[in-house]
Design an enzyme around this catalytic site. Structure first.
Site, short mmCIF file in Angstrom:
data_model
loop_
_atom_site.label_atom_id
_atom_site.label_comp_id
_atom_site.label_asym_id
_atom_site.label_seq_id
_atom_site.Cartn_x
_atom_site.Cartn_y
_atom_site.Cartn_z
N HIS A 1 6.44 -12.04 5.75
CA HIS A 1 6.21 -11.61 4.38
C HIS A 1 7.55 -11.31 3.71
O HIS A 1 8.50 -10.86 4.35
CB HIS A 1 5.30 -10.38 4.31
CG HIS A 1 5.70 -9.26 5.22
ND1 HIS A 1 5.47 -9.29 6.58
CD2 HIS A 1 6.33 -8.09 4.97
CE1 HIS A 1 5.94 -8.18 7.12
NE2 HIS A 1 6.47 -7.43 6.17
N LEU A 2 7.60 -11.55 2.41
CA LEU A 2 8.75 -11.20 1.58
C LEU A 2 8.38 -9.96 0.78
O LEU A 2 7.27 -9.88 0.22
CB LEU A 2 9.08 -12.33 0.60
CG LEU A 2 9.82 -13.57 1.12
CD1 LEU A 2 9.02 -14.30 2.18
CD2 LEU A 2 10.13 -14.50 -0.05
N ILE B 1 0.83 -1.22 0.00
CA ILE B 1 0.00 0.00 0.00
C ILE B 1 0.86 1.27 0.00
O ILE B 1 0.40 2.33 -0.44
CB ILE B 1 -0.99 -0.03 1.20
CG1 ILE B 1 -2.19 0.84 0.93
CG2 ILE B 1 -0.30 0.32 2.50
CD1 ILE B 1 -3.34 0.63 1.90
P1 5GP Z 1 7.33 -4.65 7.21
O1 5GP Z 1 7.66 -3.25 7.60
O2 5GP Z 1 6.61 -5.39 8.31
O3 5GP Z 1 8.49 -5.43 6.66
O4 5GP Z 1 6.34 -4.54 5.96
C1 5GP Z 1 4.99 -4.34 6.10
C2 5GP Z 1 4.51 -3.75 4.81
O5 5GP Z 1 3.10 -3.83 4.77
C3 5GP Z 1 4.88 -2.27 4.62
O6 5GP Z 1 5.67 -2.12 3.46
C4 5GP Z 1 3.53 -1.58 4.49
O7 5GP Z 1 3.53 -0.54 3.57
C5 5GP Z 1 2.61 -2.72 4.09
N1 5GP Z 1 1.22 -2.53 4.49
C6 5GP Z 1 0.79 -2.10 5.70
N2 5GP Z 1 -0.55 -2.08 5.74
C7 5GP Z 1 -0.97 -2.50 4.51
C8 5GP Z 1 -2.27 -2.70 3.94
O8 5GP Z 1 -3.31 -2.49 4.57
N3 5GP Z 1 -2.32 -3.13 2.66
C9 5GP Z 1 -1.18 -3.39 1.93
N4 5GP Z 1 -1.34 -3.82 0.67
N5 5GP Z 1 0.06 -3.23 2.46
C10 5GP Z 1 0.17 -2.80 3.72
#
Ligand code: 5GP
Length: 116
Positions: free
Chosen positions: A102-103, A34
């Protein structure tokens, strides 16, 4: 339902939150981030709500391979012939914000190294 299944990404798997889904099978789902950090930014997520790579062990051996090959499948689907980067953020210092493994698939511009 246990709290561990009620992650943001589990809600996307259950279609309770909309997402731009590019691929799905019985084990994994891939959808666009997103807040994209590159022109192409896709998340590859196991349907099983594992909190992160730190929670993985021998039981996830096949699943981890499947996630990586799913990422490659999406990269091929998007024709990322110029290259791409694969990222897993683990825990607080790793910058992980969503506690569901997640990747990240990042592409579409030259990516800097080392990362910030
Ligand atoms: P992290 O920081 O945990 O490695 O990555 C989480 C990712 O999830 C971030 O890049 C963030 O932008 C994405 N993200 C967070 N909330 C949402 C959402 O509601 N929908 C989508 N498609 N991505 C999300």
């Amino acid at each position: 339902m246990s709290q561990s299944q009620d992650t943001l990404f589990s809600k996307i798997v259950r279609r309770e939150i909309p997402a731009d889904i590019l691929y799905e099978d019985n084990l994994a789902i891939a959808f666009r981030d997103i807040h994209p950090q590159a022109p192409t930014h896709v998340l590859i997520v196991p349907k099983e709500p594992i909190a992160g790579l730190g929670e993985c062990g021998p039981a996830q051996h096949a699943l981890l391979g499947h996630l990586l090959l799913t990422l490659k499948r999406v990269a091929d689907q998007l024709q990322l012939g110029n290259g791409y980067r694969v990222v897993i953020n683990q825990g607080q210092d790793g910058g992980q914000t969503v506690p569901h493994l997640h990747l990240h698939l990042l592409a579409g511009r030259p990516l800097q190294w080392p990362p910030g």
